[in-house]
Design an enzyme around this catalytic site. Structure first.
Site, PDB file in Angstrom:
ATOM      1  N   GLY A  45      -8.765 -74.000  26.696  1.00 59.99           N
ATOM      2  CA  GLY A  45      -8.529 -75.133  25.794  1.00 59.99           C
ATOM      3  C   GLY A  45      -7.487 -76.078  26.366  1.00 59.99           C
ATOM      4  O   GLY A  45      -7.369 -76.262  27.581  1.00 59.99           O
ATOM      5  N   SER A  46      -6.694 -76.668  25.489  1.00 56.76           N
ATOM      6  CA  SER A  46      -5.837 -77.790  25.884  1.00 56.76           C
ATOM      7  C   SER A  46      -4.694 -77.421  26.813  1.00 56.76           C
ATOM      8  O   SER A  46      -4.084 -78.308  27.413  1.00 56.76           O
ATOM      9  CB  SER A  46      -5.275 -78.469  24.629  1.00 56.76           C
ATOM     10  OG  SER A  46      -6.303 -79.125  23.915  1.00 56.76           O
ATOM     11  N   THR A  47      -4.345 -76.135  26.953  1.00 54.70           N
ATOM     12  CA  THR A  47      -3.334 -75.790  27.954  1.00 54.70           C
ATOM     13  C   THR A  47      -3.816 -76.192  29.349  1.00 54.70           C
ATOM     14  O   THR A  47      -3.004 -76.438  30.246  1.00 54.70           O
ATOM     15  CB  THR A  47      -3.023 -74.284  27.935  1.00 54.70           C
ATOM     16  OG1 THR A  47      -4.246 -73.544  28.062  1.00 54.70           O
ATOM     17  CG2 THR A  47      -2.327 -73.877  26.643  1.00 54.70           C
ATOM     18  N   PHE A  48      -5.128 -76.272  29.517  1.00 56.55           N
ATOM     19  CA  PHE A  48      -5.700 -76.622  30.817  1.00 56.55           C
ATOM     20  C   PHE A  48      -5.548 -78.106  31.133  1.00 56.55           C
ATOM     21  O   PHE A  48      -5.751 -78.514  32.281  1.00 56.55           O
ATOM     22  CB  PHE A  48      -7.183 -76.226  30.851  1.00 56.55           C
ATOM     23  CG  PHE A  48      -7.770 -76.151  32.222  1.00 56.55           C
ATOM     24  CD1 PHE A  48      -7.518 -75.073  33.051  1.00 56.55           C
ATOM     25  CD2 PHE A  48      -8.586 -77.170  32.695  1.00 56.55           C
ATOM     26  CE1 PHE A  48      -8.058 -75.011  34.326  1.00 56.55           C
ATOM     27  CE2 PHE A  48      -9.142 -77.112  33.964  1.00 56.55           C
ATOM     28  CZ  PHE A  48      -8.876 -76.027  34.786  1.00 56.55           C
TER      29      PHE A  48
END
Length: 575
Positions: free
Chosen positions: A282-285
């Site tokens: 998800g958005s950590t990427f």
């Protein structure tokens, strides 16, 4: 009479010759054969495992040790009433009387009854003073800190062989040379004697010294367990790395187990989720996409992106944002975690640049950590990307990674752009003479030092006012990080309508990182957003770790302004 005498003499000579020939065959020609058969009837050689080497944490605390215990065995031929003996031992050994009776009612020379029993059990059996019941000293593995780092350490089998974790990975280091003991029977076959000295001396295994710190591990496990229980999550993971060389300081998985009694726990609890379980980050990427954008010099933090007020269409695909945004600088795109803004930056980059950055950070292959069962995650080859693939991958969908890979990517960012191979085993040795494990640490450069500095400053905005991770703040310290809330992929394909992966990854102090920490909760039910359920675990764990390690606060933030609002809080009793 003369003929009879001659016949008798000849007969005696023939008999003597035959007897002599037979004696020659038995005592000379077949001497070795019968000697070995006699030895087999008179003695039994039992192989006993050697004490395994001790496993120590980074500060010399014992995490796994070998202790001497007794095993109970029987010589069934010496037992007159097997049923009565079985009834006497059943309660003490916690074995069914019928099974015990079957072992005891035989013509065997030797039968194990119970291996490596507790001292109290051994004493109670000894007090019965039963004929045909004897004892042998063996080595047993003991984990003094019980659940602490259980999945990392692993466990051993009854014969002292490593079965999981570091115990199996460093089997050749920890396992020593086994000993043998000779059990003798007298001529009446009525007793067994054990010589004072073993037939072959045991050679203890070498010790293993880790980068893991059991105090930090305990802190992280405590905070993770609390968060998982309060969020009613399925499981959780915390990984803490030293960004200078990716040494693993903490690797926690919950639920956990006690390796002293591993068989009493479900196999799911044995899994080291930090290295074995791959998931869509998800958005950590988005950190990877931002790193590629800055490193390409095509985008700066102050470039403006129109975020389409809630969604973007790419061909026949419409991708929604988590909330509508208008015009944002790229700095704000990352702080507010706008999918549309990140997608637009990926479109500027192009497939090849984005794919190259993903691979440069180590995604799509194992990190090479010295732990068994590591997953490499999944990165689809750029040749197979469809029209919308780049868009989804830019914000962490359509790609899978492990908790360790995500932590190591942020460690790369924290140390100025150099990718290191994470490791847990630091040295081996015996009697205090240590030998560093020869491992290549640095694997290459992912981004430039200037890009790393720029992106760390941008990621500070995620934790500041207006960002998605205000609950990751630590008083007196700058924090840089990224939240993630991803749909969970179903085993057969597609996405779960309710299951989420909530995560946060960050570094502290942001301007000179000493620690990188990744937190993930699997299917939280009370709250599902990474900034709500994962970020507080980061803050609680890192605040205690900084104090424990003596890391000084940021001078311009100290003394702490206690009146500053750290953002909205969940209802009482929830996180």
């Amino acid at each position: 009479m003369k003929r009879r005498l001659v016949f008798f003499v000849v007969l005696v000579l023939l008999w003597s010759g035959a007897l002599g020939a037979r004696l020659y065959e038995l005592q000379v020609k077949r001497h070795q054969e019968f000697a070995e058969r006699a030895m087999g009837q008179q003695q039994r050689v039992v192989e006993l495992s050697a004490p395994r080497g001790t496993i120590y944490d980074a500060r010399g605390r014992e995490l796994a040790v070998s202790v001497e215990v007794e095993s109970v065995y029987a010589v069934p031929r010496d037992i007159v009433d097997p049923q009565a003996v079985a009834r006497s031992l059943a309660d003490i050994l916690q074995l069914p009387p019928a099974d015990l009776a079957t072992r005891l009612d035989s013509d065997r020379e030797f039968a194990w009854l119970a291996r490596k029993v507790e001292p109290d059990v051994s004493r109670r059996v000894r007090d019965l003073d039963l004929d045909g019941i004897y004892f042998l000293h063996e080595s047993r593995r003991y984990y003094p800190k019980r659940e602490v780092a259980a999945q990392v350490l692993g466990y051993v089998g009854m014969d002292n062989e490593g079965l999981s974790g570091l115990e199996v990975r460093y089997e050749d280091v920890l396992r020593g040379g086994s000993a043998t003991r000779v059990l003798l029977r007298d001529a009446r076959r009525a007793s067994v004697a054990m010589p004072e000295h073993p037939f072959a001396e045991a050679e203890p295994g070498r010790d293993l010294y880790l980068t893991l710190d059991s105090a930090l591990q305990y802190i992280a496990e405590k905070e993770l367990a609390r968060a998982v229980e309060e969020a009613q999550a399925k499981a959780g993971v915390v990984v803490v790395l030293d960004p200078s060389d990716s040494a693993v300081l903490v690797m926690a998985s919950y639920p956990s187990f006690d390796p002293n009694e591993f068989s009493r726990y479900p196999q799911e609890a044995w899994r080291n989720r930090a290295v074995m379980d791959a998931f869509e980050p998800g958005s950590t990427f988005k950190m990877v996409t931002a790193a590629a954008a800055f490193d390409s010099l095509l985008i700066t933090p102050d470039d403006e992106f129109f975020c389409e007020n809630g969604g973007i269409r790419l061909g026949r695909t419409y991708i929604r944002d988590h909330k509508p945004f208008g015009l944002l600088t790229y700095r704000e795109v990352i702080a507010k975690s706008s999918n549309v803004g990140v997608i637009k930056s990926a479109l500027i980059l192009g497939d090849d640049r984005l794919h190259s950055a993903i691979r440069a950070f180590g995604f799509g292959e194992r990190t090479g950590i010295d732990l068994p069962g590591e997953s490499g995650g999944i990165v689809v080859p750029v040749e197979s990307w469809r029209e919308a693939s780049k868009a989804y991958i830019s914000f962490g969908q359509g790609i899978s990674a492990t908790a360790l890979q995500m932590a190591n990517a942020f460690a790369t960012l924290a140390n100025g752009g150099v990718v290191h191979r994470p490791y847990v085993g630091r040295a081996t040795g015996r009697d205090g003479e240590l030998s560093e494990l020869p491992v290549v640490r640095a694997l290459g450069r992912a981004i430039s030092p200037q890009t790393a500095v720029t992106l760390r400053r941008v990621l500070e905005g995620v934790v500041n006012d207006g960002g998605t991770a205000r609950r990751a703040r630590i008083p007196g310290y700058r924090v840089a990080g990224k939240t993630g809330t991803a749909q969970k992929v179903l085993p057969g394909g597609g996405y779960s309508p309710t299951g989420r992966i909530a995560s946060f990854v960050g570094m502290v102090p942001a301007r000179d990182p000493k620690l990188v920490c990744f937190v993930m909760l699997d299917e939280p039910r009370v709250f599902t957003h990474g900034g709500v359920v994962a970020a507080p675990v980061f803050a609680a764990t890192m605040s205690q770790a900084l104090l424990y390690l003596g890391v000084a606060p940021d001078s311009d933030l100290w003394p702490v302004d206690r009146t500053k609002d750290d953002g909205p809080r969940p209802p009482r009793g929830e996180t």
